[in-house]
Design a protein around this motif. Structure first.
Motif, PDB file in Angstrom:
ATOM      1  N   PHE A 134       0.828  -1.207   0.000  1.00  0.00           N
ATOM      2  CA  PHE A 134       0.000   0.000   0.000  1.00  0.00           C
ATOM      3  C   PHE A 134       0.863   1.259   0.000  1.00  0.00           C
ATOM      4  O   PHE A 134       0.616   2.202  -0.753  1.00  0.00           O
ATOM      5  CB  PHE A 134      -0.929  -0.005   1.218  1.00  0.00           C
ATOM      6  N   VAL A 135       1.898   1.279   0.818  1.00  0.00           N
ATOM      7  CA  VAL A 135       2.781   2.441   0.887  1.00  0.00           C
ATOM      8  C   VAL A 135       3.473   2.665  -0.456  1.00  0.00           C
ATOM      9  O   VAL A 135       3.575   3.800  -0.939  1.00  0.00           O
ATOM     10  CB  VAL A 135       3.804   2.292   2.036  1.00  0.00           C
ATOM     11  N   LEU A 136       3.942   1.594  -1.103  1.00  0.00           N
ATOM     12  CA  LEU A 136       4.631   1.739  -2.382  1.00  0.00           C
ATOM     13  C   LEU A 136       3.693   2.216  -3.488  1.00  0.00           C
ATOM     14  O   LEU A 136       4.091   3.011  -4.342  1.00  0.00           O
ATOM     15  CB  LEU A 136       5.301   0.429  -2.779  1.00  0.00           C
ATOM     16  N   VAL A 137       2.451   1.757  -3.485  1.00  0.00           N
ATOM     17  CA  VAL A 137       1.487   2.215  -4.495  1.00  0.00           C
ATOM     18  C   VAL A 137       1.178   3.695  -4.290  1.00  0.00           C
ATOM     19  O   VAL A 137       1.155   4.474  -5.249  1.00  0.00           O
ATOM     20  CB  VAL A 137       0.201   1.355  -4.447  1.00  0.00           C
ATOM     21  N   VAL A 138       0.951   4.098  -3.065  1.00  0.00           N
ATOM     22  CA  VAL A 138       0.689   5.509  -2.787  1.00  0.00           C
ATOM     23  C   VAL A 138       1.925   6.349  -3.103  1.00  0.00           C
ATOM     24  O   VAL A 138       1.814   7.447  -3.658  1.00  0.00           O
ATOM     25  CB  VAL A 138       0.234   5.697  -1.323  1.00  0.00           C
ATOM     26  N   ASP A 139       3.098   5.820  -2.780  1.00  0.00           N
ATOM     27  CA  ASP A 139       4.338   6.534  -3.082  1.00  0.00           C
ATOM     28  C   ASP A 139       4.484   6.781  -4.579  1.00  0.00           C
ATOM     29  O   ASP A 139       4.923   7.854  -4.989  1.00  0.00           O
ATOM     30  CB  ASP A 139       5.553   5.761  -2.580  1.00  0.00           C
ATOM     31  N   TRP A 140       4.142   5.787  -5.396  1.00  0.00           N
ATOM     32  CA  TRP A 140       4.273   5.990  -6.835  1.00  0.00           C
ATOM     33  C   TRP A 140       3.345   7.115  -7.309  1.00  0.00           C
ATOM     34  O   TRP A 140       3.735   7.931  -8.160  1.00  0.00           O
ATOM     35  CB  TRP A 140       4.010   4.717  -7.623  1.00  0.00           C
ATOM     36  N   GLY A 141       2.154   7.217  -6.763  1.00  0.00           N
ATOM     37  CA  GLY A 141       1.265   8.328  -7.111  1.00  0.00           C
ATOM     38  C   GLY A 141       1.835   9.667  -6.666  1.00  0.00           C
ATOM     39  O   GLY A 141       1.786  10.661  -7.414  1.00  0.00           O
ATOM     40  N   ILE A 142       2.386   9.704  -5.470  1.00  0.00           N
ATOM     41  CA  ILE A 142       2.995  10.937  -4.959  1.00  0.00           C
ATOM     42  C   ILE A 142       4.194  11.323  -5.811  1.00  0.00           C
ATOM     43  O   ILE A 142       4.386  12.497  -6.156  1.00  0.00           O
ATOM     44  CB  ILE A 142       3.407  10.749  -3.481  1.00  0.00           C
ATOM     45  N   VAL A 143       4.994  10.355  -6.183  1.00  0.00           N
ATOM     46  CA  VAL A 143       6.198  10.608  -6.966  1.00  0.00           C
ATOM     47  C   VAL A 143       5.838  11.048  -8.389  1.00  0.00           C
ATOM     48  O   VAL A 143       6.469  11.964  -8.933  1.00  0.00           O
ATOM     49  CB  VAL A 143       7.086   9.343  -6.967  1.00  0.00           C
ATOM     50  N   ALA A 144       4.840  10.433  -8.991  1.00  0.00           N
ATOM     51  CA  ALA A 144       4.428  10.833 -10.340  1.00  0.00           C
ATOM     52  C   ALA A 144       3.947  12.279 -10.337  1.00  0.00           C
ATOM     53  O   ALA A 144       4.309  13.073 -11.214  1.00  0.00           O
ATOM     54  CB  ALA A 144       3.329   9.898 -10.854  1.00  0.00           C
ATOM     55  N   ARG A 145       3.164  12.645  -9.359  1.00  0.00           N
ATOM     56  CA  ARG A 145       2.695  14.026  -9.249  1.00  0.00           C
ATOM     57  C   ARG A 145       3.855  14.978  -8.977  1.00  0.00           C
ATOM     58  O   ARG A 145       3.950  16.045  -9.574  1.00  0.00           O
ATOM     59  CB  ARG A 145       1.657  14.137  -8.137  1.00  0.00           C
ATOM     60  N   GLY A 146       4.745  14.603  -8.096  1.00  0.00           N
ATOM     61  CA  GLY A 146       5.879  15.461  -7.768  1.00  0.00           C
ATOM     62  C   GLY A 146       6.799  15.674  -8.950  1.00  0.00           C
ATOM     63  O   GLY A 146       7.271  16.790  -9.187  1.00  0.00           O
ATOM     64  N   SER A 147       7.041  14.623  -9.727  1.00  0.00           N
ATOM     65  CA  SER A 147       7.904  14.754 -10.894  1.00  0.00           C
ATOM     66  C   SER A 147       7.236  15.603 -11.971  1.00  0.00           C
ATOM     67  O   SER A 147       7.888  16.417 -12.621  1.00  0.00           O
ATOM     68  CB  SER A 147       8.252  13.374 -11.446  1.00  0.00           C
ATOM     69  N   LEU A 148       5.949  15.430 -12.139  1.00  0.00           N
ATOM     70  CA  LEU A 148       5.226  16.239 -13.130  1.00  0.00           C
ATOM     71  C   LEU A 148       5.221  17.710 -12.733  1.00  0.00           C
ATOM     72  O   LEU A 148       5.495  18.589 -13.560  1.00  0.00           O
ATOM     73  CB  LEU A 148       3.801  15.722 -13.282  1.00  0.00           C
ATOM     74  N   LEU A 149       4.941  18.000 -11.472  1.00  0.00           N
ATOM     75  CA  LEU A 149       4.949  19.396 -11.018  1.00  0.00           C
ATOM     76  C   LEU A 149       6.350  19.988 -11.058  1.00  0.00           C
ATOM     77  O   LEU A 149       6.526  21.170 -11.374  1.00  0.00           O
ATOM     78  CB  LEU A 149       4.360  19.497  -9.614  1.00  0.00           C
ATOM     79  N   GLY A 150       7.365  19.178 -10.763  1.00  0.00           N
ATOM     80  CA  GLY A 150       8.736  19.650 -10.868  1.00  0.00           C
ATOM     81  C   GLY A 150       9.114  19.975 -12.302  1.00  0.00           C
ATOM     82  O   GLY A 150       9.785  20.975 -12.572  1.00  0.00           O
ATOM     83  N   ALA A 151       8.667  19.156 -13.239  1.00  0.00           N
ATOM     84  CA  ALA A 151       8.962  19.412 -14.649  1.00  0.00           C
ATOM     85  C   ALA A 151       8.251  20.668 -15.133  1.00  0.00           C
ATOM     86  O   ALA A 151       8.815  21.459 -15.887  1.00  0.00           O
ATOM     87  CB  ALA A 151       8.542  18.211 -15.491  1.00  0.00           C
ATOM     88  N   ILE A 152       7.012  20.874 -14.676  1.00  0.00           N
ATOM     89  CA  ILE A 152       6.264  22.061 -15.087  1.00  0.00           C
ATOM     90  C   ILE A 152       6.930  23.321 -14.537  1.00  0.00           C
ATOM     91  O   ILE A 152       7.128  24.296 -15.249  1.00  0.00           O
ATOM     92  CB  ILE A 152       4.799  21.960 -14.626  1.00  0.00           C
ATOM     93  N   SER A 153       7.303  23.295 -13.266  1.00  0.00           N
ATOM     94  CA  SER A 153       7.932  24.489 -12.686  1.00  0.00           C
ATOM     95  C   SER A 153       9.317  24.719 -13.268  1.00  0.00           C
ATOM     96  O   SER A 153       9.739  25.857 -13.446  1.00  0.00           O
ATOM     97  CB  SER A 153       7.996  24.384 -11.169  1.00  0.00           C
ATOM     98  N   ALA A 154      10.045  23.646 -13.607  1.00  0.00           N
ATOM     99  CA  ALA A 154      11.358  23.810 -14.234  1.00  0.00           C
ATOM    100  C   ALA A 154      11.199  24.394 -15.632  1.00  0.00           C
ATOM    101  O   ALA A 154      11.975  25.256 -16.044  1.00  0.00           O
ATOM    102  CB  ALA A 154      12.082  22.474 -14.302  1.00  0.00           C
ATOM    103  N   GLY A 155      10.183  23.945 -16.362  1.00  0.00           N
ATOM    104  CA  GLY A 155       9.930  24.494 -17.691  1.00  0.00           C
ATOM    105  C   GLY A 155       9.510  25.948 -17.630  1.00  0.00           C
ATOM    106  O   GLY A 155       9.911  26.774 -18.454  1.00  0.00           O
ATOM    107  N   ARG A 156       8.718  26.302 -16.633  1.00  0.00           N
ATOM    108  CA  ARG A 156       8.294  27.689 -16.464  1.00  0.00           C
ATOM    109  C   ARG A 156       9.487  28.574 -16.141  1.00  0.00           C
ATOM    110  O   ARG A 156       9.620  29.659 -16.663  1.00  0.00           O
ATOM    111  CB  ARG A 156       7.244  27.781 -15.363  1.00  0.00           C
ATOM    112  N   GLY A 157      10.371  28.067 -15.296  1.00  0.00           N
ATOM    113  CA  GLY A 157      11.569  28.844 -14.954  1.00  0.00           C
ATOM    114  C   GLY A 157      12.483  29.023 -16.147  1.00  0.00           C
ATOM    115  O   GLY A 157      13.111  30.058 -16.325  1.00  0.00           O
ATOM    116  N   ALA A 158      12.557  27.998 -17.023  1.00  0.00           N
ATOM    117  CA  ALA A 158      13.396  28.109 -18.213  1.00  0.00           C
ATOM    118  C   ALA A 158      12.816  29.119 -19.197  1.00  0.00           C
ATOM    119  O   ALA A 158      13.552  29.894 -19.824  1.00  0.00           O
ATOM    120  CB  ALA A 158      13.526  26.749 -18.880  1.00  0.00           C
TER     121      ALA A 158
END
Length: 162
Positions: A134-158
């Protein structure tokens, strides 16, 4: 694509673990949160298991912000352009950063879980394998969202730096 994602993950893990901060900042923030919440009860008073789980996930969510801030700040300036111009597809970069974030977040949670047991007086209950799944499944959702938001903010900064 997977070999390129693996290369991005290996690079990010190597750089984040070799730096002065590494995951230490994330672990310390999570431990401080858990410790501060342990002070919210009177001595000897039992901390409810649902509240302890909420504190664990709060420490994880705050840790996720720090992990992906670190991962996406590794490519500042021209490094981000070099990564985008590399032959690796954008999806491989996202997947590599997500996998690196997953490894860092799970390692931080390996410290948070014993801290919840020690500071909040919890005992593991139920199936350990089902809980880990359960923790690993929830972690993958958290990580997917975090990576997507990180990519969006990195692209905005660029774009803003152009």
């Amino acid at each position: 694509m997977l070999s390129r994602a693996w290369a991005v993950m290996a690079k990010d893990l190597r750089l984040s673990l070799a730096g002065a901060q590494g995951p230490a900042q994330t672990v310390l923030l999570g431990l401080i949160l858990i410790f501060i919440f342990s002070l919210s009860r009177d001595p000897g008073e039992i901390f409810p298991p649902l509240s302890a789980a909420a504190v664990f996930w709060l420490a994880t969510a705050c840790g996720q912000v720090l992990v992906f801030n670190t991962l996406y700040s590794l490519e500042e300036g021209g490094c981000r352009d070099g990564l985008l111009l590399s032959p690796a597809p954008v999806q491989a970069v996202w997947l590599g950063k997500a996998a690196a974030g997953m490894a860092l977040l799970v390692s931080c949670q390996a410290v948070f879980a014993p801290a919840v047991v020690a500071f909040l007086g919890q005992r593991p209950a139920g199936s350990l394998l089902a809980g880990l799944f359960f923790v690993l499944v929830v972690d993958w959702g958290i990580v997917a969202r975090g990576s997507l938001l990180g990519a969006i903010s990195a692209g905005r900064g660029a774009r803003e730096s152009l």
